[in-house]
Design a protein around this motif. Structure first.
Motif, PDB file in Angstrom:
ATOM      1  N   THR A   1       0.829  -1.260  -0.065  1.00  0.00           N
ATOM      2  CA  THR A   1       0.025   0.239   0.183  1.00  0.00           C
ATOM      3  C   THR A   1       0.801   1.465   0.143  1.00  0.00           C
ATOM      4  N   PHE A   2       1.891   1.265   0.853  1.00  0.00           N
ATOM      5  CA  PHE A   2       2.833   2.338   0.949  1.00  0.00           C
ATOM      6  C   PHE A   2       3.391   2.812  -0.372  1.00  0.00           C
ATOM      7  N   PHE A   3       3.841   1.801  -1.134  1.00  0.00           N
ATOM      8  CA  PHE A   3       4.788   1.941  -2.331  1.00  0.00           C
ATOM      9  C   PHE A   3       3.743   2.651  -3.383  1.00  0.00           C
ATOM     10  N   THR A   4       2.380   1.510  -3.455  1.00  0.00           N
ATOM     11  CA  THR A   4       1.595   1.917  -4.429  1.00  0.00           C
ATOM     12  C   THR A   4       0.852   3.299  -4.256  1.00  0.00           C
ATOM     13  N   ASP A   5       0.832   3.615  -3.034  1.00  0.00           N
ATOM     14  CA  ASP A   5       0.132   4.986  -3.005  1.00  0.00           C
ATOM     15  C   ASP A   5       1.160   6.047  -3.296  1.00  0.00           C
ATOM     16  N   LEU A   6       2.261   5.945  -3.393  1.00  0.00           N
ATOM     17  CA  LEU A   6       3.571   6.751  -3.825  1.00  0.00           C
ATOM     18  C   LEU A   6       3.705   6.749  -5.230  1.00  0.00           C
ATOM     19  N   GLY A   7       2.672   6.005  -5.933  1.00  0.00           N
ATOM     20  CA  GLY A   7       2.901   6.047  -7.476  1.00  0.00           C
ATOM     21  C   GLY A   7       3.823   4.870  -7.989  1.00  0.00           C
ATOM     22  N   ALA A   8       4.235   3.563  -6.946  1.00  0.00           N
ATOM     23  CA  ALA A   8       5.136   2.902  -7.786  1.00  0.00           C
ATOM     24  C   ALA A   8       4.126   1.595  -8.170  1.00  0.00           C
ATOM     25  N   GLU A   9       4.685   0.585  -8.954  1.00  0.00           N
ATOM     26  CA  GLU A   9       4.088  -0.696  -9.228  1.00  0.00           C
ATOM     27  C   GLU A   9       4.778  -1.677  -8.399  1.00  0.00           C
TER      28      GLU A   9
ATOM     29  N   SER B   1      13.112  -0.846  18.902  1.00  0.00           N
ATOM     30  CA  SER B   1      13.148  -1.268  20.398  1.00  0.00           C
ATOM     31  C   SER B   1      13.188  -0.126  21.431  1.00  0.00           C
ATOM     32  N   ARG B   2      13.591   0.873  20.995  1.00  0.00           N
ATOM     33  CA  ARG B   2      13.545   2.149  21.879  1.00  0.00           C
ATOM     34  C   ARG B   2      13.041   3.409  21.253  1.00  0.00           C
ATOM     35  N   THR B   3      13.010   3.849  20.092  1.00  0.00           N
ATOM     36  CA  THR B   3      12.310   4.840  19.558  1.00  0.00           C
ATOM     37  C   THR B   3      11.906   4.644  18.166  1.00  0.00           C
ATOM     38  N   ASP B   4      10.922   5.269  17.550  1.00  0.00           N
ATOM     39  CA  ASP B   4      10.494   4.991  16.303  1.00  0.00           C
ATOM     40  C   ASP B   4      10.932   6.378  15.216  1.00  0.00           C
ATOM     41  N   ARG B   5      12.161   7.003  15.927  1.00  0.00           N
ATOM     42  CA  ARG B   5      12.365   8.363  15.225  1.00  0.00           C
ATOM     43  C   ARG B   5      13.261   8.036  14.089  1.00  0.00           C
ATOM     44  N   ASN B   6      14.197   7.065  14.159  1.00  0.00           N
ATOM     45  CA  ASN B   6      14.964   6.889  12.881  1.00  0.00           C
ATOM     46  C   ASN B   6      14.140   6.257  11.824  1.00  0.00           C
ATOM     47  N   LEU B   7      13.272   5.350  12.282  1.00  0.00           N
ATOM     48  CA  LEU B   7      12.265   4.811  11.207  1.00  0.00           C
ATOM     49  C   LEU B   7      11.456   5.631  10.499  1.00  0.00           C
ATOM     50  N   LYS B   8      11.100   6.851  11.278  1.00  0.00           N
ATOM     51  CA  LYS B   8      10.278   7.810  10.665  1.00  0.00           C
ATOM     52  C   LYS B   8      11.060   8.853   9.859  1.00  0.00           C
ATOM     53  N   ARG B   9      12.247   8.668   9.945  1.00  0.00           N
ATOM     54  CA  ARG B   9      13.267   9.638   9.265  1.00  0.00           C
ATOM     55  C   ARG B   9      13.641   8.968   7.812  1.00  0.00           C
ATOM     56  N   ASP B  10      13.702   7.401   8.067  1.00  0.00           N
ATOM     57  CA  ASP B  10      13.980   6.713   6.700  1.00  0.00           C
ATOM     58  C   ASP B  10      12.779   6.439   5.976  1.00  0.00           C
ATOM     59  N   VAL B  11      11.577   6.515   6.403  1.00  0.00           N
ATOM     60  CA  VAL B  11      10.307   6.415   5.630  1.00  0.00           C
ATOM     61  C   VAL B  11      10.107   7.665   4.946  1.00  0.00           C
ATOM     62  N   LEU B  12      10.333   8.815   5.417  1.00  0.00           N
ATOM     63  CA  LEU B  12      10.387  10.086   4.820  1.00  0.00           C
ATOM     64  C   LEU B  12      11.238  10.031   3.794  1.00  0.00           C
TER      65      LEU B  12
ATOM     66  N   ARG C   1       4.215  15.565   4.334  1.00  0.00           N
ATOM     67  CA  ARG C   1       2.778  15.499   4.666  1.00  0.00           C
ATOM     68  C   ARG C   1       2.069  14.424   4.001  1.00  0.00           C
ATOM     69  N   ARG C   2       2.433  14.203   2.661  1.00  0.00           N
ATOM     70  CA  ARG C   2       2.052  12.899   1.826  1.00  0.00           C
ATOM     71  C   ARG C   2       2.229  11.595   2.377  1.00  0.00           C
ATOM     72  N   VAL C   3       3.617  11.602   2.931  1.00  0.00           N
ATOM     73  CA  VAL C   3       4.047  10.420   3.386  1.00  0.00           C
ATOM     74  C   VAL C   3       3.405  10.023   4.448  1.00  0.00           C
ATOM     75  N   ARG C   4       3.115  10.909   5.362  1.00  0.00           N
ATOM     76  CA  ARG C   4       2.399  10.528   6.735  1.00  0.00           C
ATOM     77  C   ARG C   4       1.065  10.021   6.278  1.00  0.00           C
ATOM     78  N   GLU C   5       0.402  10.676   5.429  1.00  0.00           N
ATOM     79  CA  GLU C   5      -0.917  10.238   4.977  1.00  0.00           C
ATOM     80  C   GLU C   5      -0.723   8.721   4.388  1.00  0.00           C
ATOM     81  N   VAL C   6       0.059   8.484   3.466  1.00  0.00           N
ATOM     82  CA  VAL C   6       0.269   7.372   3.009  1.00  0.00           C
ATOM     83  C   VAL C   6       0.531   6.145   4.215  1.00  0.00           C
ATOM     84  N   LEU C   7       1.371   6.501   4.723  1.00  0.00           N
ATOM     85  CA  LEU C   7       1.765   5.510   5.905  1.00  0.00           C
ATOM     86  C   LEU C   7       0.430   5.028   6.873  1.00  0.00           C
TER      87      LEU C   7
END
Length: 330
Positions: A21-29, A117-128, A139-145
Motif C-alpha cells: 500500500t505504501f509504495f502503490t500510494d506513492l505511485g510505484a508498481e 526497540s527504543r524509539t521510532d524516530r530513525n524509522l520515521k526519518r527513513d520512511v520520509l 505530509r503526503r508520506v504521513r498520509e500514505v503511511l
C-alpha cells in the motif's frame, strides 16, 4: 512508473499489505515474487552458506527470481525490532548485507532500518527519505503511511478470524479463499509465520491438518493481552518478538479445554526455534505435543505419516476420556 520488488519471504507475511500500500500510494508498481517452489529453494541453497536456515535460503531464492524482472528498486529492509524492548532474529539485521554479498545482478536496494526497540524516530526519518525518493512531501508520506497501517490492520483482523496470514493477504488482494471449516479436532499450530505460512517450507502443514478434520488454531487468533500475560509468567522475559508470542500462546492454549493437541513447526538451523521449541515442549503439560523440524531435505511422506498418527492418537484419547469405566462384559 517505478517498479519496486518485494520478495515473498521472511516478514512478507506480516507486513506485505503495509508496504505494498505504501509504495502503490506513492505511485510505484509493486512486483512480488511467485509462491515458493522447489526451484526457489534450490536457487537459495546455491547462493547461501551451508549454516543458513531454510527461511533465509528461501528468501535469497525469491530475490534471485525478482532479479530476473526489470526492477527499479528492490525492497530489503534491515529488521532489528518491530516493538519496544524486543528483537528479531539477528540474521535479519544483516539481510541487506547478505543479499549484496551473495546475489549477483541486484537492482538498487531500499534497505531502511526498522528498529523500534527504543524509539521510532530513525524509522520515521527513513520512511520520509523513501517518500522523497518517490517525489512525495512529508505530509503526503504521513498520509500514505497511515493508510498503509490501516490496510495491514485489516489483514491482521482476518488472521484473528481463523485465516492464515497467506490466506488473509489473498482475501485482501481480492482472491477467493475458502472459509476454514470446523473440524472434529481442535489443533493449535505454532511456528514462525515465514515458515508456517509458506506452504512449501511447511509442506502444506495447515492444509493437511484441515484435510484430516482439524480446526487449526494459530497465534494470530489469540488475544494479545492474554498472550503477553502468559508469556510474563516465564522466569526471564523472552526478548524475541515471535518467540514470546509463541510461548505466551502455548501457555494460554494449554489451559483451554477445547484444544485437543499442539504442534510446533521448527526449522533446522534456527537458533530461536531450537530454544523456544524446547521451552514450549517443557511448559505444555495438559496437551499432547508434537515438534516438527523441517529443512530442505525433509520428505513430505514422513510428515504426512506423523500428522495422521498424531490425529489418530488425539481421537483415541478423546474417546478414552469419554468411555465408561464399567466392564464391557456388564
Amino acid at each position: 512508473m517505478p517498479r519496486v520488488g518485494i520478495p515473498r519471504g521472511l516478514f512478507y507475511f506480516y507486513y506485505y499489505p503495509l508496504w505494498k500500500t505504501f509504495f502503490t500510494d506513492l505511485g510505484a508498481e509493486v512486483i512480488t515474487s511467485a509462491a515458493t517452489s522447489r526451484l526457489t529453494i534450490d536457487y537459495g541453497i546455491r547462493l547461501a552458506v551451508d549454516e543458513t536456515c531454510l527461511p533465509v535460503k528461501t528468501y535469497l531464492g525469491h530475490i534471485h527470481e525478482l532479479c530476473q524482472e526489470k526492477l527499479d528498486y528492490l525492497f530489503v529492509p534491515r529488521l532489528v525490532s518491530v516493538e519496544p524492548r524486543s528483537y528479531i532474529c539477528p540474521k535479519f539485521m544483516g539481510i541487506p548485507d547478505m543479499v549484496r554479498a551473495l546475489v549477483p545482478g541486484l537492482p538498487p536496494l531500499l534497505d531502511i532500518t526498522v528498529d523500534l526497540s527504543r524509539t521510532d524516530r530513525n524509522l520515521k526519518r527513513d520512511v520520509l527519505g523513501l517518500g522523497r525518493l518517490f517525489g512525495a512531501n512529508p505530509r503526503r508520506v504521513r498520509e500514505v503511511l497511515a493508510h498503509a497501517r490501516q490496510e495491514n490492520i485489516f489483514c491482521q483482523s482476518l488472521a484473528a478470524a481463523g485465516y492464515t496470514l497467506e490466506e488473509a493477504i489473498g482475501i485482501w488482494e481480492g482472491r477467493q479463499v475458502a472459509e476454514p471449516l470446523p473440524g472434529d479436532l481442535q489443533v493449535a499450530v505454532l511456528g514462525h509465520g515465514y515458515s508456517l505460512y509458506d506452504e512449501r517450507i511447511s509442506m502444506n502443514l495447515i492444509p493437511r491438518l484441515r484435510a484430516l478434520g482439524c480446526r487449526v488454531h494459530m497465534v494470530e487468533e489469540q488475544y494479545p493481552d492474554l498472550v503477553e500475560k502468559e508469556a510474563a509468567k516465564m522466569p526471564k522475559r523472552v526478548f524475541w518478538t515471535l518467540g514470546r508470542k509463541m510461548v505466551g500462546s502455548a501457555l494460554h492454549l494449554d489451559q483451554r479445554e477445547d484444544i485437543d493437541g499442539m504442534i510446533y513447526l521448527a526449522c533446522f538451523g534456527c537458533g530461536p526455534d531450537s530454544l523456544i521449541g524446547e521451552v514450549v515442549e517443557s511448559k505444555v503439560k495438559d496437551k499432547p505435543f508434537m515438534l516438527v523440524t523441517v529443512d530442505e531435505h525433509t520428505g513430505e511422506g514422513g510428515l504426512v505419516t506423523r500428522l495422521e498418527a498424531f490425529c489418530d492418537m488425539l481421537r483415541r484419547r478423546r474417546r478414552s476420556n469419554h468411555e465408561s469405566n464399567l466392564s464391557a462384559h456388564g
